[in-house]
Write an enzyme that holds these catalytic residues in place. Structure first.
Site, short mmCIF file in Angstrom:
data_model
loop_
_atom_site.label_atom_id
_atom_site.label_comp_id
_atom_site.label_asym_id
_atom_site.label_seq_id
_atom_site.Cartn_x
_atom_site.Cartn_y
_atom_site.Cartn_z
N LYS A 179 0.84 -1.20 0.00
CA LYS A 179 0.00 0.00 0.00
C LYS A 179 0.88 1.25 0.00
O LYS A 179 1.94 1.24 0.63
CB LYS A 179 -0.91 0.01 1.24
N HIS A 297 -6.32 -13.18 -7.76
CA HIS A 297 -7.08 -12.14 -7.07
C HIS A 297 -8.47 -12.12 -7.69
O HIS A 297 -8.61 -12.05 -8.92
CB HIS A 297 -6.39 -10.79 -7.25
#
EC number: 4.1.1.39
Length: 488
Positions: A179, A297
């Protein structure tokens, strides 16, 4: 076939004089049909338009997902039409949901191309989902015969071999998504990876939309990430990895990126669900040929899995992806920020990890499913989880899971490495308590507090996130209360 059904079904020459027939009169409704062991079975949640007979609506789903069109056609006589018609054999009202029905439909195995999710989905969720007489339609579950399962390769690596390659046993694996997922340079991205792995995580990962953008070309990211992995392995003596997202515009681009990841020594690559079923199976075959773990994902799934009345249940997607051959799939956390009813999530995890799934209506599993020795699929838990939930995560999800603490690592007030250490210490403390036979579920906060007394990073994590919860009602819960069938 009972007398009532015989009077409904039009056969012989009369059938071809009729022009347009109701689907239930064309042979797509057979309440006396006994599904064969070799049939593919689908369970649909059917919500007919007002005034539409639920049996006719369910028969229409069977017809439009197999051999029917809007009118009788003469060319039916050139095929084994009785064999190839899908057969709706049971329609039940959905508990506590007036106007919706569970329709059980059996398909002959010969209707499907072996080993092709694209072909399977083209039939089962093709044109039928736009059918006007239906207000809504959802594919809830499927059962695949062993003969069909064996036409797929299954997970390229599997849980057992993955643990052997990583030399990590007896506990969940730990990971983190880098992140912010967009905007970092390659060098800074690699720094995040290094600190997280050195602090105690097993994996880091790219996020779903981390591909190749002006601020960070994919090749730069791969180079800096693998440099970080190698340095972290040297510093810790543990096998580490980072999921390098090879998702791209074309298969040629994806193969190029995957080959480069392999050349750099990566043990794992990543793809997104949005690349499509054919691309997923293609990458799974590449991963098996090249001894690479393949992480999926589930980006985009919520557009069709989350609504209870229309779309496709994630349990179906999980089954398709186990057949397709991925090694990891995001499957929910229960306690995190993303959708996940405890019982429904348990069903997803059982699909991924068991050799055989018994029917378990309380978990949303409507059918028994044998996986015919296909490798097991490692579920991944991510999204809004932190060290203070470790006892809950272990209780709900077990040990064959990857726990990914993105914000719960990188958002730590003492930095990324401290965040990773906090998660590793919390996990090791909880595993030790479990192995000692303690009631770690109820004693979890006490166990974490004791571990935090000698671990400043964990203490900081518990202080910062102690009040963070995501207690929202789930939109997708199992409907399993037995009710009388409308077919009786």
């Amino acid at each position: 076939m009972n007398e009532a059904l015989k009077s409904l079904t039009v056969t012989g020459k009369e059938r071809y004089k009729s022009g347009v027939l109701e689907y239930k009169r064309m042979g797509y409704w057979e309440p006396d049909y006994e599904p064969k062991d070799t049939d593919v079975i689908a369970l649909f949640r059917v919500t007919p338009q007002n005034g539409v007979d639920p049996i006719e609506a369910s028969a229409a789903v069977a017809g439009e997902s197999s051999t029917a069109t809007w009118t009788v056609v003469w060319t039916d006589r050139l095929t084994a039409a009785e064999k190839y018609r899908a057969k709706c054999y049971r329609v039940d009202p959905v508990p506590n949901t007036p106007g919706s029905y569970f329709a059980y439909i059996a398909y002959d195995l010969d209707l499907f191309e072996p080993g092709s999710i694209a072909n399977l989905s083209a039939s089962i969720i093709g044109n039928v989902f736009g059918f006007k007489p239906l207000k809504a339609l959802r594919l809830e579950d499927m059962r695949f015969p062993v003969a069909y399962v064996k036409t797929f390769q299954g997970p390229a690596t599997g849980i057992v071999v993955e643990r052997e390659r990583l030399d990590k046993f007896g506990r969940p694996l730990l990971g983190a998504t880098v992140k912010p997922k967009l905007g970092l340079s390659g060098r800074n991205y690699g720094r995040v990876v290094y600190e997280a792995l050195k602090g105690g995580l097993d994996f880091t990962k790219d996020d779903e939309n981390t591909n190749s953008q002006p601020f960070m070309h994919w090749r730069d990211r791969f180079l800096y990430c693998m440099e970080a992995v190698n340095k972290a392995q040297a510093a810790t003596g543990e096998v580490k990895g980072t999921y390098l997202n090879v998702t791209a515009a074309t298969m040629e681009d994806m193969y190029e990126r995957a080959e480069f990841a392999k050349e750099l020594g990566s043990v794992i690559i990543m793809i997104d669900l949005v690349i499509g079923y054919t691309a997923i199976q293609s990458m799974a075959k590449w991963a098996r040929r090249n001894d690479m773990i393949l992480h999926l994902h589930r980006a985009g799934h919520g557009t069709y899995t989350r609504q209870k009345s229309h779309g496709v249940s994630f349990r179906v997607i999980a089954k398709w992806m186990r057949l397709a051959g991925v090694d990891h799939i995001h499957a929910g956390t229960v306690v995190g920020k993303l959708e996940g009813d405890p019982n429904t999530t348990r069903g997803y995890y059982d699909i991924c990890r068991e050799d055989h799934n018994p029917m378990a209506l309380e978990y949303g599993l409507f059918f028994e499913q044998h996986w015919a020795s296909l490798n097991k699929l490692m579920p991944v838990a991510s999204g809004g989880i932190h060290a203070g939930q470790m006892h809950q995560l272990l209780n709900y999800l077990g040990e064959d899971v990857v726990l990914q603490f993105g914000g719960g690592t990188i958002g730590h007030p003492l930095g990324i490495q401290a965040g990773a250490t906090a998660n590793r210490v919390a996990l090791e403390a909880m595993i030790l308590a479990r192995n000692e036979g303690r009631d770690y579920v109820h004693e979890g906060p006490e166990i974490l507090a004791k571990a935090a007394a000698t671990c400043t990073p964990l203490k900081q994590a518990l202080d910062v996130w102690k009040n963070v919860t995501f207690n929202y009602d789930s939109t997708d819960t199992p409907d399993f209360v037995p009710t009388a069938a409308v077919t009786a």
